[in-house]
Design an enzyme around this catalytic site. Sequence first.
Site, PDB file in Angstrom:
ATOM      1  N   GLN A 138       0.841  -1.192   0.000  1.00 56.53           N
ATOM      2  CA  GLN A 138       0.000   0.000   0.000  1.00 56.53           C
ATOM      3  C   GLN A 138       0.881   1.248   0.000  1.00 56.53           C
ATOM      4  OE1 GLN A 138      -2.642   0.483   3.384  1.00 56.53           O
ATOM      5  NE2 GLN A 138      -4.112   1.661   2.215  1.00 56.53           N
ATOM      6  N   PRO A 263       7.928   0.544   8.553  1.00 53.73           N
ATOM      7  CA  PRO A 263       7.665   1.993   8.553  1.00 53.73           C
ATOM      8  C   PRO A 263       6.310   2.403   9.108  1.00 53.73           C
ATOM      9  CG  PRO A 263       7.397   1.106   6.341  1.00 53.73           C
ATOM     10  CD  PRO A 263       7.927  -0.014   7.197  1.00 53.73           C
ATOM     11  N   GLY A 266       0.898  -0.575  11.680  1.00 58.31           N
ATOM     12  CA  GLY A 266       0.369  -1.861  11.245  1.00 58.31           C
ATOM     13  C   GLY A 266      -0.091  -1.790   9.815  1.00 58.31           C
ATOM     14  N   GLU A 268      -2.825  -4.005   7.293  1.00 58.55           N
ATOM     15  CA  GLU A 268      -3.903  -4.987   7.374  1.00 58.55           C
ATOM     16  C   GLU A 268      -3.826  -6.067   6.311  1.00 58.55           C
ATOM     17  OE1 GLU A 268      -4.036  -1.789   6.456  1.00 58.55           O
ATOM     18  OE2 GLU A 268      -5.602  -1.385   4.982  1.00 58.55           O
ATOM     19  N   HIS A 292      -7.596  -1.916  15.210  1.00 64.92           N
ATOM     20  CA  HIS A 292      -7.649  -1.184  13.938  1.00 64.92           C
ATOM     21  C   HIS A 292      -7.394  -2.113  12.743  1.00 64.92           C
ATOM     22  CE1 HIS A 292      -7.040   2.425  11.338  1.00 64.92           C
ATOM     23  NE2 HIS A 292      -6.267   1.572  10.685  1.00 64.92           N
ATOM     24  N   GLU A 293      -6.316  -2.852  12.792  1.00 62.61           N
ATOM     25  CA  GLU A 293      -5.980  -3.707  11.639  1.00 62.61           C
ATOM     26  C   GLU A 293      -6.999  -4.832  11.478  1.00 62.61           C
ATOM     27  OE1 GLU A 293      -4.057  -2.178   9.867  1.00 62.61           O
ATOM     28  OE2 GLU A 293      -2.959  -0.968  11.322  1.00 62.61           O
ATOM     29  N   GLU A 315     -10.004   4.077   5.873  1.00 58.98           N
ATOM     30  CA  GLU A 315      -9.446   4.417   7.187  1.00 58.98           C
ATOM     31  C   GLU A 315     -10.449   5.045   8.155  1.00 58.98           C
ATOM     32  OE1 GLU A 315      -6.794   3.141   8.072  1.00 58.98           O
ATOM     33  OE2 GLU A 315      -5.874   2.603   6.163  1.00 58.98           O
ATOM     34  N   TYR A 378      -8.394   9.465   8.471  1.00 60.01           N
ATOM     35  CA  TYR A 378      -8.608   8.646   9.662  1.00 60.01           C
ATOM     36  C   TYR A 378      -9.608   9.309  10.622  1.00 60.01           C
ATOM     37  CZ  TYR A 378      -4.507   5.827   8.465  1.00 60.01           C
ATOM     38  OH  TYR A 378      -3.631   4.982   7.837  1.00 60.01           O
ATOM     39  N   LYS A 556       5.736   7.362  11.859  1.00 59.82           N
ATOM     40  CA  LYS A 556       4.934   8.216  12.735  1.00 59.82           C
ATOM     41  C   LYS A 556       5.690   8.578  14.031  1.00 59.82           C
ATOM     42  CE  LYS A 556       1.447   7.679  15.981  1.00 59.82           C
ATOM     43  NZ  LYS A 556       0.746   6.673  16.759  1.00 59.82           N
TER      44      LYS A 556
HETATM   45  N1  BES Z   1      -3.473   0.713   6.018  1.00 63.92           N
HETATM   46  C1  BES Z   1      -2.817   1.484   7.016  1.00 63.92           C
HETATM   47  C2  BES Z   1      -1.361   1.711   6.733  1.00 63.92           C
HETATM   48  C3  BES Z   1      -1.061   2.425   5.426  1.00 63.92           C
HETATM   49  C4  BES Z   1      -1.863   3.434   4.935  1.00 63.92           C
HETATM   50  C5  BES Z   1       0.065   2.068   4.704  1.00 63.92           C
HETATM   51  C6  BES Z   1      -1.546   4.058   3.729  1.00 63.92           C
HETATM   52  C7  BES Z   1       0.364   2.693   3.510  1.00 63.92           C
HETATM   53  C8  BES Z   1      -0.442   3.689   3.013  1.00 63.92           C
HETATM   54  C9  BES Z   1      -2.989   0.856   8.401  1.00 63.92           C
HETATM   55  O1  BES Z   1      -4.202   0.240   8.601  1.00 63.92           O
HETATM   56  C10 BES Z   1      -2.896   1.954   9.407  1.00 63.92           C
HETATM   57  O2  BES Z   1      -3.731   2.815   9.374  1.00 63.92           O
HETATM   58  N2  BES Z   1      -1.895   1.923  10.282  1.00 63.92           N
HETATM   59  C11 BES Z   1      -1.698   2.923  11.302  1.00 63.92           C
HETATM   60  C12 BES Z   1      -2.064   2.414  12.653  1.00 63.92           C
HETATM   61  C13 BES Z   1      -3.456   2.662  13.099  1.00 63.92           C
HETATM   62  C14 BES Z   1      -3.641   2.212  14.539  1.00 63.92           C
HETATM   63  C15 BES Z   1      -3.957   4.072  12.911  1.00 63.92           C
HETATM   64  C16 BES Z   1      -0.217   3.249  11.349  1.00 63.92           C
HETATM   65  O3  BES Z   1       0.564   2.519  10.769  1.00 63.92           O
HETATM   66  O4  BES Z   1       0.131   4.227  11.999  1.00 63.92           O
HETATM   67 ZN    ZN Z   2      -5.807   1.616   8.747  1.00 62.73          ZN
END
Ligand code: BES
Ligand code: ZN
Length: 600
Positions: A138, A263, A266, A268, A292-293, A315, A378, A556
């Site tokens: 993704q 990076p 999580g 999914e 979340h995942e 999201e 989100y 993050k």
């Molecule tokens: N699908 C996302 C990660 C993502 C989004 C990867 C867009 C690449 C491009 C995943 O579900 C996600 O939102 N992860 C969050 C954690 C969550 C608890 C908000 C993250 O990685 O910070």
């Molecule tokens: Zn997500």
Amino acid sequence: MRENPQDGHSFANPDEVVVRHLDLDWDVRFDRRTLDGSATLHVERVVEGAGAALRLDTRELSIIAVELSDDGADWTQTPFTLGEADPILGAPLEVTLSEAATQVRIAYTTSPGASGVQWLEPVQTAGKMHPFMFTQSQAIHARSWIPLQDTPGVRVTYRATVRTPPALRAVMSAANDAEMPLDGEFRFEMRQPIPSYLIALAVGDLAFRSMGARTGVYAEPSVVESAAAEFNDTEAMMAATERLYGPYRWERYDLLVLPPSFPFGGMENPRLTFATPTVIAGDKSLVALVAHELAHSWSGNLVTNATWRDFWLNEGVTVYLERRILEEVFGRTRVDMEATLDRQALDEELARLEPPDQILHIDLKGRDPDDGMNQVPYLKGELFLRLLEETVGRTRFDTFLRGYFDHFAFRSITTGDFVAYLNAHLLADDADADLAETLQIDAWLEQPGLPANAPRSVSDALTRVEQQAARWASGETAATVLETSDWTTQEWLHFLKSVPETLTAGQMAEFDEAFGFTEAGNSEVAHQWLLTAIRNHYEPAYLRLETYLVGIGRRKLIKPLYDELVKTPDGRARAEAIYERARPGYHPIAVSSIDEVVRP
Ligand code: BES
Ligand code: ZN
């Protein structure tokens, strides 16, 4: 060369010829940092007689040969054209199909710098003995390791054969068999059709621990026990989500804990969520990530955004579900804290972003879809869903969402499809004809900022934290006598955000002495403390800052620290020195974001 009319981030032409299934076959070459092998695409013509050309997405792939077959037994080599590479989209691969062809076999190798693959040296792993590799597809990185129709509007099933060095284990976003012998060859089958961004592979020294009838965790041997203990509410979360939104349709739900350079928090990947080890706090305080995942198994993996403009559908709905799951398993107090912290994060994000980037149905034309990844899809998305819930009532909204997942199961939808379904199934039958107007759906989806009817969150626990912070800041109470003994991670985070931005060296030292922040083991608390330390030039934390930034690659947690460092000349010098050491260990996705900050 023409772009996909629906998805501006893909060259593919699924409106003419669509790929339904992939047979994948690779040698995982740690020595060369490549995947060598082939992808066989099973294609179907959408328009009878038309679409003799199949256009695919690729990025930095070396295409060795393309063959066609109408039965999977006899193959004929055929010419192909690899177009000029676009810096964001990669290069289109075009193949002219014969009339009878139903399968296209592409022999290829990936590039060592593939944007969707990270290759780790043994020192970057917990065990330090074996290399590790993992993919992150993704948003549009699948094309850097598989030539395919890289758009979330197309779903495929797949089978894969993966050859690895002996002693290592391969896992994929597919049916995994934890009993497979470590003999250097692994076979996978994904029977449920999924979009390309959910295809995933990891190879390393991986052990497995079962956590329940349908759940388990893969991780390096030294991590797997603590991971299983941290995540052992997963089965309860699954049961709670099924009660609310209907059956889990992917059979098993396992987690894979990656090395710290992963990076994201999580990802999914279906049947096998990829997760950062930084959420293993020892007290389950960061397991909202699992909720979340897991929630994405409904919102995202089952009902998928058709294009990256519709990312909020993945999201925003998922954060809403995440909160509902957390409430079921951990109770309302925890949810109120998370919601309050997130509202603050959203307000800060909105203050930073240009108006066009504050829009849920964001226009990403000509931009990298990764640019749309901020708090807006989100948290503004979650607030929109919560507004709907609060307006029609929980019971009705739960019924609506359950029906939505059933109706669109295994399909990809746009924001327009969502609104049409919403109007037909939630708003139309309402006696109050003005409901749609009261909700301001257009303002929510198409306008910047946050509409005035956005729901608010209150957390009594966090209000008490603010009171403590104020008492300390006014000099009324010393840090050591603050009432912190029963604080959770969320309360500590809020405390650090609630004290004044500017603190004296004495105050910083007082905190450290009373609470040991510099040595905090919780990755989120350490992050918030290090931000405070940078802002206040608190030297005793600099060594920890360096260890943190070199040891962790979760964007993050690290990017905001670099952002803060570069605000002063001294800090910039420190950022450059640390980044020099840290950069080789970061994922390409983190590197490209942090290069913009430290090496503009
Ligand atoms: N699908 C996302 C990660 C993502 C989004 C990867 C867009 C690449 C491009 C995943 O579900 C996600 O939102 N992860 C969050 C954690 C969550 C608890 C908000 C993250 O990685 O910070
Ligand atoms: Zn997500």
